[in-house]
Scaffold this motif. Structure first.
Motif, mmCIF file in Angstrom:
data_model
loop_
_atom_site.group_PDB
_atom_site.id
_atom_site.type_symbol
_atom_site.label_atom_id
_atom_site.label_comp_id
_atom_site.label_asym_id
_atom_site.label_seq_id
_atom_site.Cartn_x
_atom_site.Cartn_y
_atom_site.Cartn_z
ATOM 1 N N TYR A 148 0.827 -1.216 0.000
ATOM 2 C CA TYR A 148 0.000 0.000 0.000
ATOM 3 C C TYR A 148 0.860 1.265 0.000
ATOM 4 O O TYR A 148 0.564 2.238 0.687
ATOM 5 C CB TYR A 148 -0.934 -0.004 1.218
ATOM 6 C CG TYR A 148 -1.936 -1.124 1.177
ATOM 7 C CD1 TYR A 148 -3.068 -1.047 0.374
ATOM 8 C CD2 TYR A 148 -1.730 -2.286 1.916
ATOM 9 C CE1 TYR A 148 -3.975 -2.087 0.318
ATOM 10 C CE2 TYR A 148 -2.636 -3.343 1.860
ATOM 11 C CZ TYR A 148 -3.756 -3.231 1.062
ATOM 12 O OH TYR A 148 -4.660 -4.273 0.989
ATOM 13 N N GLU A 170 -5.364 4.022 -0.033
ATOM 14 C CA GLU A 170 -6.760 4.411 -0.262
ATOM 15 C C GLU A 170 -7.667 3.184 -0.322
ATOM 16 O O GLU A 170 -8.849 3.253 0.008
ATOM 17 C CB GLU A 170 -6.846 5.192 -1.579
ATOM 18 C CG GLU A 170 -8.258 5.525 -2.024
ATOM 19 C CD GLU A 170 -8.318 6.133 -3.408
ATOM 20 O OE1 GLU A 170 -9.436 6.447 -3.853
ATOM 21 O OE2 GLU A 170 -7.253 6.283 -4.048
ATOM 22 N N TYR A 171 -7.099 2.047 -0.758
ATOM 23 C CA TYR A 171 -7.898 0.841 -0.963
ATOM 24 C C TYR A 171 -7.726 -0.181 0.161
ATOM 25 O O TYR A 171 -8.239 -1.302 0.063
ATOM 26 C CB TYR A 171 -7.524 0.190 -2.293
ATOM 27 C CG TYR A 171 -7.670 1.111 -3.482
ATOM 28 C CD1 TYR A 171 -8.917 1.585 -3.871
ATOM 29 C CD2 TYR A 171 -6.559 1.531 -4.215
ATOM 30 C CE1 TYR A 171 -9.065 2.447 -4.942
ATOM 31 C CE2 TYR A 171 -6.688 2.387 -5.289
ATOM 32 C CZ TYR A 171 -7.941 2.845 -5.657
ATOM 33 O OH TYR A 171 -8.076 3.692 -6.728
ATOM 34 N N SER A 174 -11.024 -1.210 1.764
ATOM 35 C CA SER A 174 -11.805 -1.897 0.735
ATOM 36 C C SER A 174 -11.320 -3.330 0.562
ATOM 37 O O SER A 174 -12.126 -4.258 0.385
ATOM 38 C CB SER A 174 -11.691 -1.145 -0.598
ATOM 39 O OG SER A 174 -12.492 -1.748 -1.591
ATOM 40 N N ALA A 214 -17.300 5.729 1.812
ATOM 41 C CA ALA A 214 -16.371 5.565 0.698
ATOM 42 C C ALA A 214 -17.072 5.826 -0.631
ATOM 43 O O ALA A 214 -18.280 5.612 -0.771
ATOM 44 C CB ALA A 214 -15.779 4.154 0.702
ATOM 45 N N GLN A 218 -13.532 3.797 -4.928
ATOM 46 C CA GLN A 218 -12.740 3.167 -3.864
ATOM 47 C C GLN A 218 -13.207 1.740 -3.607
ATOM 48 O O GLN A 218 -12.400 0.844 -3.363
ATOM 49 C CB GLN A 218 -12.863 4.004 -2.595
ATOM 50 C CG GLN A 218 -11.891 3.647 -1.490
ATOM 51 C CD GLN A 218 -12.006 4.597 -0.315
ATOM 52 O OE1 GLN A 218 -12.781 5.562 -0.337
ATOM 53 N NE2 GLN A 218 -11.245 4.340 0.724
ATOM 54 N N LYS A 219 -14.506 1.502 -3.700
ATOM 55 C CA LYS A 219 -15.057 0.171 -3.419
ATOM 56 C C LYS A 219 -14.662 -0.843 -4.488
ATOM 57 O O LYS A 219 -14.381 -1.998 -4.179
ATOM 58 C CB LYS A 219 -16.585 0.246 -3.312
ATOM 59 C CG LYS A 219 -17.100 1.083 -2.152
ATOM 60 C CD LYS A 219 -18.594 1.308 -2.287
ATOM 61 C CE LYS A 219 -19.111 2.361 -1.331
ATOM 62 N NZ LYS A 219 -20.504 2.759 -1.622
ATOM 63 N N THR A 221 -12.154 -0.410 -6.699
ATOM 64 C CA THR A 221 -10.748 -0.182 -7.076
ATOM 65 C C THR A 221 -10.642 0.292 -8.517
ATOM 66 O O THR A 221 -9.905 -0.266 -9.341
ATOM 67 C CB THR A 221 -9.874 -1.444 -6.863
ATOM 68 O OG1 THR A 221 -10.279 -2.108 -5.665
ATOM 69 C CG2 THR A 221 -8.414 -1.082 -6.727
ATOM 70 N N SER A 223 -10.130 3.988 -10.852
ATOM 71 C CA SER A 223 -9.805 5.408 -10.801
ATOM 72 C C SER A 223 -11.103 6.173 -11.046
ATOM 73 O O SER A 223 -12.078 5.600 -11.558
ATOM 74 C CB SER A 223 -8.782 5.757 -11.884
ATOM 75 O OG SER A 223 -9.377 5.616 -13.171
#
Length: 320
Positions: A148, A170-171, A174, A214, A218-219, A221, A223
């Motif tokens: 990460y 960020e993920y 998730s 979120a 983000q959920k 993955t 952009s």
């Protein structure tokens, strides 16, 4: 009278929906948990050879018995290990925000699944084992922080760009949510493309409920640009699936084309290079959302329903 009734009805339902979400938020805020987070990555990197026995005693599941202490002592002095830890420590000098995010996530899990046992969180360095960046096993949640560090980190130079895009903190939550989802969802025995779509749709819908703050990108993955493409082309994607009659197909090649991680989805059209991968998962998500919006079903009940029932009762219509 009729021209006034419909807007008023919309306002009523909008108010009820907001009130309902507010109620969930209030109930979640009352849940108390004491999330244990142990920075094994720090403890090991800062250890001395004489500390190994104590670490083995505290973290026996991280020290396979077939390896002697000399292996771990050598690892303490390994140049690559030191470099990995240095980069992880720079990105995660503390774990305060991540701990708060994980606490909020697990509070939502407990709201919907009150019998769930919150695991102990152990942060590790995994030698960039991105396929196992998060492991949820019974009472333990292992998180490989070296997965990460950000998509452009030099450690990820040899990794496919579409994979590296997800190697960002960020993920992190998730990915934890995905790991949790796999403990609650059964892989479909039905081999149809629709069943596989809905399986991933359920997983993503879980994130709607367990990660309400979120964004959709983000959920899944994606952009922001990839999500925008999926949303703008939802009708065309659905038409493609329908016209080629692939919903009930058991063709094994549909998964790598539309479900598995990939740089783009494979419609075998000129637009392929513009599209994000995993669009089958995105469509399964929209069908599942439509089902939950149109039916009075609890989240725990949703997970056990068949793809066929979800699809038929969803009354799904793609956004134009």
């Amino acid at each position: 009278m009729k021209t006034r009734f419909f807007p008023l009805l919309l306002i009523f339902f909008s108010f009820f929906s907001c009130k309902n979400e507010t109620g969930v938020s209030e109930d979640v805020s009352k849940i108390r948990i004491n999330l244990a987070v142990l920075r094994f990555d720090k403890q090991f990197a800062e250890a001395k050879p004489e500390d190994i026995p104590a670490l083995k005693n505290e973290f026996p599941y991280l020290f396979p018995k077939q390896y002697s202490d000399s292996i771990w002592i050598a690892k303490l002095n390994d140049t690559l290990q030191k470099e990995l830890y240095s980069e992880v420590n720079a990105e995660f000098s503390d774990f305060v925000k991540e701990t708060a995010d994980l606490e909020l996530f697990f509070k939502h899990v407990l709201y919907y699944f009150p019998n769930f046992k919150v695991p102990k969180v152990i942060t590790v360095i995994s030698n960039v084992d991105y396929t196992n960046r998060v492991i949820l096993a019974d009472t333990l949640l292992l998180i490989g922080l070296d997965n990460y560090l950000g998509k452009d980190h030099r450690f990820y130079g040899g990794i496919e760009q579409y994979i590296a895009a997800g190697l960002d903190k960020e993920y992190l939550v998730s990915d934890v949510a995905s790991a949790f989802g796999k403990t609650r969802l059964r892989l479909p025995s039905d081999r149809t493309f629709l069943a596989q779509m809905i399986y991933y749709g359920k997983e993503l819908y879980l994130k709607d409920k367990l990660m309400p703050l979120a964004g959709d990108a983000q959920k899944i993955t994606y952009s922001p640009e990839e999500l925008e493409w999926a949303q703008a082309n939802e009708e065309q994607i659905w038409r493609y699936f329908i016209e080629r009659e692939i919903l009930y197909s058991t063709d094994n090649m549909l998964a790598p084309r539309f479900l598995d991680p990939a740089p783009f989805s494979k419609f075998r059209l000129e637009l392929d290079n513009e599209s994000p991968g995993r669009l089958g998962r995105y469509m399964g998500w929209q069908i599942t959302r439509a089902f939950m919006n149109n039916n009075d079903v609890k989240l725990s009940q949703l997970l056990g329903l068949s793809a066929e029932e979800i699809f038929k009762k969803s009354n799904y219509k793609p956004k134009k």
